[in-house]
Design a protein around this motif. Structure first.
Motif, short mmCIF file in Angstrom:
data_model
loop_
_atom_site.label_atom_id
_atom_site.label_comp_id
_atom_site.label_asym_id
_atom_site.label_seq_id
_atom_site.Cartn_x
_atom_site.Cartn_y
_atom_site.Cartn_z
N GLY A 166 0.82 -1.21 0.00
CA GLY A 166 0.00 0.00 0.00
C GLY A 166 0.85 1.26 0.00
O GLY A 166 0.54 2.25 -0.69
N VAL A 167 1.95 1.23 0.75
CA VAL A 167 2.85 2.38 0.80
C VAL A 167 3.60 2.53 -0.54
O VAL A 167 3.77 3.63 -1.05
CB VAL A 167 3.84 2.26 1.97
CG1 VAL A 167 4.81 3.44 1.97
CG2 VAL A 167 3.09 2.20 3.30
N VAL A 168 4.03 1.39 -1.11
CA VAL A 168 4.69 1.44 -2.42
C VAL A 168 3.76 2.07 -3.46
O VAL A 168 4.16 2.95 -4.24
CB VAL A 168 5.12 0.02 -2.88
CG1 VAL A 168 5.58 0.03 -4.34
CG2 VAL A 168 6.22 -0.52 -1.98
N LYS A 169 2.49 1.66 -3.44
CA LYS A 169 1.53 2.20 -4.40
C LYS A 169 1.29 3.69 -4.18
O LYS A 169 1.11 4.45 -5.14
CB LYS A 169 0.20 1.45 -4.29
CG LYS A 169 0.24 0.04 -4.85
CD LYS A 169 -1.12 -0.62 -4.70
CE LYS A 169 -1.17 -2.01 -5.34
NZ LYS A 169 -2.49 -2.65 -5.16
N LYS A 170 1.30 4.11 -2.92
CA LYS A 170 1.10 5.53 -2.62
C LYS A 170 2.17 6.38 -3.30
O LYS A 170 1.88 7.46 -3.83
CB LYS A 170 1.14 5.75 -1.10
CG LYS A 170 1.14 7.22 -0.69
CD LYS A 170 1.33 7.39 0.80
CE LYS A 170 1.57 8.85 1.17
NZ LYS A 170 1.82 9.04 2.61
N GLN A 248 7.71 2.53 7.59
CA GLN A 248 7.90 2.19 9.01
C GLN A 248 6.60 2.38 9.79
O GLN A 248 6.20 1.49 10.56
CB GLN A 248 9.00 3.05 9.62
CG GLN A 248 9.19 2.76 11.11
CD GLN A 248 10.45 3.42 11.67
OE1 GLN A 248 11.44 3.58 10.97
NE2 GLN A 248 10.42 3.78 12.94
N ALA A 249 5.92 3.49 9.56
CA ALA A 249 4.68 3.76 10.30
C ALA A 249 3.62 2.71 9.96
O ALA A 249 2.92 2.19 10.85
CB ALA A 249 4.17 5.16 9.94
N ALA A 250 3.51 2.35 8.68
CA ALA A 250 2.50 1.39 8.25
C ALA A 250 2.78 0.00 8.82
O ALA A 250 1.86 -0.70 9.28
CB ALA A 250 2.44 1.33 6.73
N LEU A 251 4.06 -0.41 8.81
CA LEU A 251 4.41 -1.74 9.32
C LEU A 251 4.23 -1.82 10.83
O LEU A 251 3.72 -2.82 11.36
CB LEU A 251 5.84 -2.10 8.92
CG LEU A 251 6.07 -2.41 7.45
CD1 LEU A 251 7.56 -2.64 7.17
CD2 LEU A 251 5.26 -3.63 7.01
N LEU A 252 4.65 -0.78 11.55
CA LEU A 252 4.54 -0.80 13.01
C LEU A 252 3.09 -0.69 13.47
O LEU A 252 2.74 -1.17 14.56
CB LEU A 252 5.38 0.32 13.62
CG LEU A 252 6.90 0.16 13.46
CD1 LEU A 252 7.63 1.33 14.09
CD2 LEU A 252 7.38 -1.16 14.07
N VAL A 254 0.69 -2.29 12.03
CA VAL A 254 0.22 -3.67 11.93
C VAL A 254 0.85 -4.54 13.02
O VAL A 254 0.18 -5.36 13.64
CB VAL A 254 0.56 -4.26 10.54
CG1 VAL A 254 0.23 -5.75 10.49
CG2 VAL A 254 -0.19 -3.51 9.45
N GLU A 255 2.15 -4.36 13.25
CA GLU A 255 2.89 -5.20 14.20
C GLU A 255 3.85 -4.32 15.00
O GLU A 255 4.99 -4.09 14.59
CB GLU A 255 3.64 -6.30 13.44
CG GLU A 255 4.44 -7.24 14.34
CD GLU A 255 3.64 -7.75 15.52
OE1 GLU A 255 3.92 -7.29 16.65
OE2 GLU A 255 2.74 -8.57 15.30
N PRO A 256 3.39 -3.82 16.16
CA PRO A 256 4.21 -2.88 16.94
C PRO A 256 5.56 -3.42 17.39
O PRO A 256 6.47 -2.65 17.68
CB PRO A 256 3.31 -2.57 18.16
CG PRO A 256 1.92 -2.85 17.69
CD PRO A 256 2.04 -4.00 16.72
N SER A 257 5.69 -4.76 17.44
CA SER A 257 6.98 -5.34 17.85
C SER A 257 8.09 -5.06 16.84
O SER A 257 9.27 -5.12 17.17
CB SER A 257 6.84 -6.85 18.05
OG SER A 257 6.76 -7.52 16.80
N GLY A 258 7.69 -4.80 15.60
CA GLY A 258 8.69 -4.57 14.56
C GLY A 258 9.31 -5.83 14.02
O GLY A 258 10.28 -5.79 13.26
#
Length: 274
Positions: A166-170, A248-252, A254-258
């Motif tokens: 989604g971020v790549v498409k943005k 980074q914001a989008a992934l974290l 979804v999964e705050p642990s990273g």
């Protein structure tokens, strides 16, 4: 009369421009179990010769070299081959010859091979022609192994991968880019590899699967994306810091642990000469 070939991609030198070092570092490494499976299938014993086409930075040629007396590794990218030589030197791999050329240009001057491997690269090649040439170079008991890891984020049902795309498409648009410094658009591989092989001189084919676990971090997945033909770092230009922050914001979110885990299945499509 010259036969018209069905798949005729022209090699684009920008396909992985600037990605060689990151490719070696961030692309998923093939698991040892995969090389064990190849050893079992072809009864590899440290003798004979391996031809690795589209070798990139040596992700197959280097770990599989121990099962052969000699390895010839070929890639059209000088950047990839320079990185491959660095990787080989780091582990003392000294039975590999690196050649800069397209797979379509292989011929009998290379000698005979027990096995030909192609990892995540056959779709970039003129497939019918390459198969014809491979067939002529193989020993009677030899074959070809097309190796792929099914981790394509564009078709994944994993939430974190969908967020990344989604971020790549943005930043790059809805269409999946490929080559031409980001101006090209990816086309589906048609017909599938299995169909091309079935229409070739190879006697039979079979698919083997090797499942394994992979864990990513935000930085390693960013590194992976920057090695793909659809999201090379050069595509983003001055926007790369903003893209990285968004990713980074989008992934974290979804999964705050990273930490992001996935089950990957490596496919080995094997075709035997006889």
């Amino acid at each position: 009369m010259v036969q018209a070939l069905k798949t005729l991609p022209n090699y684009d030198p920008t396909l992985f421009e600037g990605a060689a070092e990151g490719y070696a570092q961030y692309r998923t490494k093939y698991p040892p179990a995969l090389f064990d499976k190849l050893t079992e299938i072809f009864k590899l014993n440290g003798q004979g010769r391996l031809l690795d086409l589209g070798c990139g930075p040596g992700l197959i040629a280097i770990p599989l070299r121990t099962q052969f007396a000699e390895v010839i590794a070929i890639d059209p990218s000088s950047e990839m081959l320079q990185e491959a030589q660095r990787q080989a030197a780091a582990v003392g791999a000294n039975n590999i010859t690196w050649l800069e050329q397209g797979a379509e240009l292989i011929d009998s001057s290379l000698g005979e091979f027990k096995l030909v491997t192609i990892g995540r690269a056959f779709h970039w090649m003129e497939r019918e022609l390459v198969l014809e040439k491979i067939y002529e170079l193989l020993a009677d008991d030899g074959g070809i192994a097309l190796i792929n890891t099914n981790e394509n984020p564009w078709s994944s049902n994993l939430t974190w991968k969908q967020a990344a795309i989604g971020v790549v498409k943005k930043w790059l648009g809805e269409e999946r880019r490929t080559g031409q410094r980001g101006q090209g658009v990816r086309k589906p591989v048609d017909p599938p590899h299995e169909v091309v092989i079935a229409n070739s001189a190879f006697a039979r084919q079979e698919v083997f699967e090797v499942p394994f676990q992979k864990t990513w971090t935000v930085s390693s997945y960013l590194g992976y994306l920057y090695t793909t033909a659809f999201a090379l770092k050069i595509f983003f230009g001055d926007n790369s810091p903003a893209f990285e922050a968004d990713l980074q914001a989008a992934l974290l979110e979804v999964e705050p642990s990273g930490e992001f885990s996935e089950e990957i299945t490596a496919n080995i499509l094997v075709a035997w000469k006889n």
